[in-house]
Design a protein around this motif. Structure first.
Motif, PDB file in Angstrom:
ATOM      1  N   GLN A 197      38.640  -1.719  12.961  1.00 49.81           N
ATOM      2  CA  GLN A 197      38.054  -1.507  11.646  1.00 49.81           C
ATOM      3  C   GLN A 197      38.082  -0.037  11.255  1.00 49.81           C
ATOM      4  OE1 GLN A 197      34.280  -3.525  12.361  1.00 49.81           O
ATOM      5  NE2 GLN A 197      34.824  -5.121  10.876  1.00 49.81           N
ATOM      6  N   ASN A 198      37.850   0.838  12.233  1.00 49.19           N
ATOM      7  CA  ASN A 198      37.951   2.271  11.946  1.00 49.19           C
ATOM      8  C   ASN A 198      39.389   2.660  11.631  1.00 49.19           C
ATOM      9  OD1 ASN A 198      35.217   2.660  12.347  1.00 49.19           O
ATOM     10  ND2 ASN A 198      35.447   3.141  14.531  1.00 49.19           N
ATOM     11  N   ARG A 212      40.208   1.785   8.247  1.00 52.56           N
ATOM     12  CA  ARG A 212      39.336   2.464   7.291  1.00 52.56           C
ATOM     13  C   ARG A 212      38.502   1.464   6.477  1.00 52.56           C
ATOM     14  NH1 ARG A 212      44.126   5.381   7.430  1.00 52.56           N
ATOM     15  NH2 ARG A 212      43.876   7.555   8.091  1.00 52.56           N
ATOM     16  N   ASN A 213      38.069   0.390   7.180  1.00 58.42           N
ATOM     17  CA  ASN A 213      37.210  -0.628   6.562  1.00 58.42           C
ATOM     18  C   ASN A 213      37.818  -1.180   5.271  1.00 58.42           C
ATOM     19  OD1 ASN A 213      35.056  -0.519   8.511  1.00 58.42           O
ATOM     20  ND2 ASN A 213      34.484   1.464   7.626  1.00 58.42           N
ATOM     21  N   SER A 214      39.109  -1.452   5.311  1.00 59.92           N
ATOM     22  CA  SER A 214      39.788  -2.019   4.150  1.00 59.92           C
ATOM     23  C   SER A 214      39.147  -3.347   3.763  1.00 59.92           C
ATOM     24  CB  SER A 214      41.277  -2.211   4.458  1.00 59.92           C
ATOM     25  OG  SER A 214      41.956  -2.742   3.351  1.00 59.92           O
ATOM     26  N   THR A 215      38.992  -3.569   2.464  1.00 62.91           N
ATOM     27  CA  THR A 215      38.247  -4.744   2.004  1.00 62.91           C
ATOM     28  C   THR A 215      38.979  -6.057   2.235  1.00 62.91           C
ATOM     29  OG1 THR A 215      39.144  -4.356  -0.224  1.00 62.91           O
ATOM     30  CG2 THR A 215      36.974  -3.446   0.273  1.00 62.91           C
ATOM     31  N   SER A 221      35.482  -2.706  16.552  1.00 67.07           N
ATOM     32  CA  SER A 221      35.091  -1.430  15.952  1.00 67.07           C
ATOM     33  C   SER A 221      36.288  -0.492  15.829  1.00 67.07           C
ATOM     34  CB  SER A 221      33.991  -0.777  16.788  1.00 67.07           C
ATOM     35  OG  SER A 221      33.648   0.488  16.264  1.00 67.07           O
TER      36      SER A 221
END
Length: 564
Positions: free
Chosen positions: A51-52, A55-58, A48
């Motif tokens: 990912q934060n 910035r939840n990059s694809t 978590s």
């Protein structure tokens, strides 16, 4: 995958106001100011957090796995920088394989307390291990470089694997440094490939490659290459000192580094040589110079760099010395044409027409009849037009650029003469000047000469020959003032020693150049074996080989066998 409308709405929810402030305050080179600096033992918390932070990059992929069917773990990697096949076959498949009956760490094994990360690397994974760390900063830096991170539930650290894969173009002949007789391979954008080309040509244990990172955000890998035992340690130390002073958020190309480490930034003359050729770089290293390469750039920087280097090519050393010396003389004539010819024309036409032969002066005056501009303005307009045409030709696609150059030279030039906007002699002068500038091998040095042409034309139009002389004195004084890493810019031309003159205006035979340039202060200044020079001199004055025939080492019979 969301469409851009959904992405836009999601972005607005994350940044309801002052997006610039939010981005600026949350992104720092240190990396984890907004989150924990140390890993936690809980796997979900670690995932978590990262990912934060991303910035939840694809392109961030989280692949959950079970190690030996019982340990929860996760692999994190960037799909845009990694080899997916290597990750699947070299990491995921071995980790998910069922445990062997006698595998270390199994129940009943007396060595059950073995380190799980060591077990994974030594017994399971087939990819190269990077490093182990519990620091978020270190792990994020490795992730950005194309490494794969392995997190294991219950462990407050992670391990990285080298899975970097970046598409690269093929090794081709450099477009900016064409040669007739020489190698056809040049640098590309991958630093590892460029270093391999240098290693291929310089297979010596004395070749030293020091690497580091530049750019607070790009963290571009930079390499400093030199030959231990030849390069002056003070020169290497100065290069590293200047590199350590660079403080910028991103290094995109080697040109960024050049602008930070050059001695005189406001000079039109380049003080650092750039090249796409590996053989030219190796030749510079053998002289005692230092090469700087950066990941993502196909150019190498060579220091120190003096004036004469910008008019030398690798062909000069591949060809015989008489041909190479002739070519250098031709380039020198072309240089003088490109810099001084327009200003001399303007000064003679405007102030000293009596210096011309009578018939020639009458022909020029007849050609200029009806031209509404003075000579200075006429030449400036034509020179500016040629610069615009040259720039347009470079920027256009290759198929169109060739056609534009032909149209510009033939149609526009002829139309200008027919319309009375320019005289035929001016077109000839500008054409010779342009062709002369093309003969300069180094693109950045040719630009410097083109820049100096315009102030010389203005001085010639205002003061005649006195203005040309004044401008020439200013240019020479400026070049005498310049230095490149402590070496005077004209040191090689003004050197008193024979070793400094044999490879400047002329190119002496290779067997004559026994010493490296003295101004580099190389630790080992000898380039050839003792007696090589005398042996070649004997060949010149003893063409029939009598001197060789006297030596028992060179006596052979008709079958080619040496007599003992």
């Amino acid at each position: 995958m969301l469409d851009w409308k959904a992405n836009y709405e999601a972005f607005k929810k994350k940044h309801p106001s002052h997006p610039t402030e939010s981005l600026a305050s949350s992104d720092t080179p240190a990396g984890m100011d907004s989150g924990p600096r140390q890993l936690e033992a809980d796997l979900d918390d670690n995932l978590s957090s990262i990912q934060n932070r991303m910035r939840n990059s694809t392109d961030l992929v989280v692949r959950r796995v079970k190690i030996m069917s019982k340990h929860n773990a996760a692999l994190l990697f960037l799909s845009s920088l990694t080899d997916s096949k290597l990750i699947q076959e070299g990491i995921v498949a071995p980790l998910q394989a069922p445990p062997l009956a006698f595998e270390p760490g199994m129940e009943g094994d007396p060595l059950r307390q073995v380190d799980l990360f060591d077990l994974v690397y030594q017994e399971r994974v087939h990819a190269n291990l990077g490093q182990r760390s519990s620091e978020w900063n270190v792990l994020l830096d490795q992730l950005m470089k194309g490494q794969t991170l392995l997190f294991i539930d219950g462990h407050a650290e992670a391990v990285t694997f080298d899975t970097r894969l970046v598409e690269k173009r093929a090794i081709e002949q450099p477009q900016t440094e064409q040669v007739i007789r020489g190698s056809r391979d040049g640098f590309i954008e991958q630093l590892e490939t460029n270093l391999s080309l240098i290693r291929y040509r310089l297979q010596s244990v004395d070749l030293v490659i020091e690497t580091g990172e530049l750019g607070a955000r790009t963290k571009s890998k930079t390499a400093v290459c030199y030959i231990a035992g030849i390069a002056n340690p003070e020169l290497v130390s100065e290069v590293m000192r200047r590199l350590s002073k660079i403080d910028i958020d991103g290094i995109i190309d080697a040109g960024y580094i050049e602008q930070f480490i050059e001695d005189q930034p406001i000079s039109p003359f380049p003080q650092i040589q750039n090249t796409e050729r590996s053989d030219k770089t190796v030749a510079a290293l053998l002289e005692g110079r230092v090469a700087i390469l950066v990941d993502g750039s196909s150019f190498a920087l060579i220091v120190p760099s003096l004036f004469d280097q910008y008019f030398q090519t690798i062909d000069d050393y591949s060809e015989r010395f008489m041909i190479a010396s002739l070519l250098r003389f031709v380039r020198l004539i072309a240089l003088l044409f490109s810099v001084f010819f327009p200003s001399l024309y303007v000064s003679v036409i405007s102030y000293n027409p009596e210096l011309l032969p009578t018939d020639f002066a009458v022909a020029i005056s007849g050609g200029r009849a009806g031209v509404p501009f003075p000579a200075m303005l006429e030449v400036l307009i034509m020179e500016a037009s040629m610069e615009i045409l040259r720039e347009a030709t470079i920027r256009l696609p290759q198929m169109i650029g060739g056609a534009l150059s032909i149209v510009g030279v033939l149609v526009i030039g002829q139309a200008a003469v027919s319309a009375g906007l320019s005289s035929p002699i001016t077109v000839v002068i500008v054409a010779l000047t342009t062709i002369g500038s093309f003969a300069t091998p180094a693109y950045n040095a040719a630009i410097a000469m083109r820049m100096l042409r315009f102030p010389l034309i203005v001085l010639a139009g205002l003061f005649g020959l006195y203005g040309v002389v004044l401008g020439s004195i200013f240019i020479i004084n400026h070049m005498l003032y310049l230095e490149s890493f402590g070496v005077p810019f004209l040191q090689s031309i003004l050197a008193k020693k024979r070793a400094g003159f044999t490879d400047t205006l002329i190119r002496a035979p290779l067997w004559w150049m026994g010493k490296r340039p003295s101004y580099l202060h190389a630790l080992d200044d000898t380039r050839r074996a003792e007696g090589t020079f005398q042996a070649n001199i004997d060949k010149i004055f003893d063409p029939e080989g009598k001197a060789d025939a006297k030596s028992p080492e060179n006596q052979h019979d008709s079958a080619g066998h040496r007599h003992q």
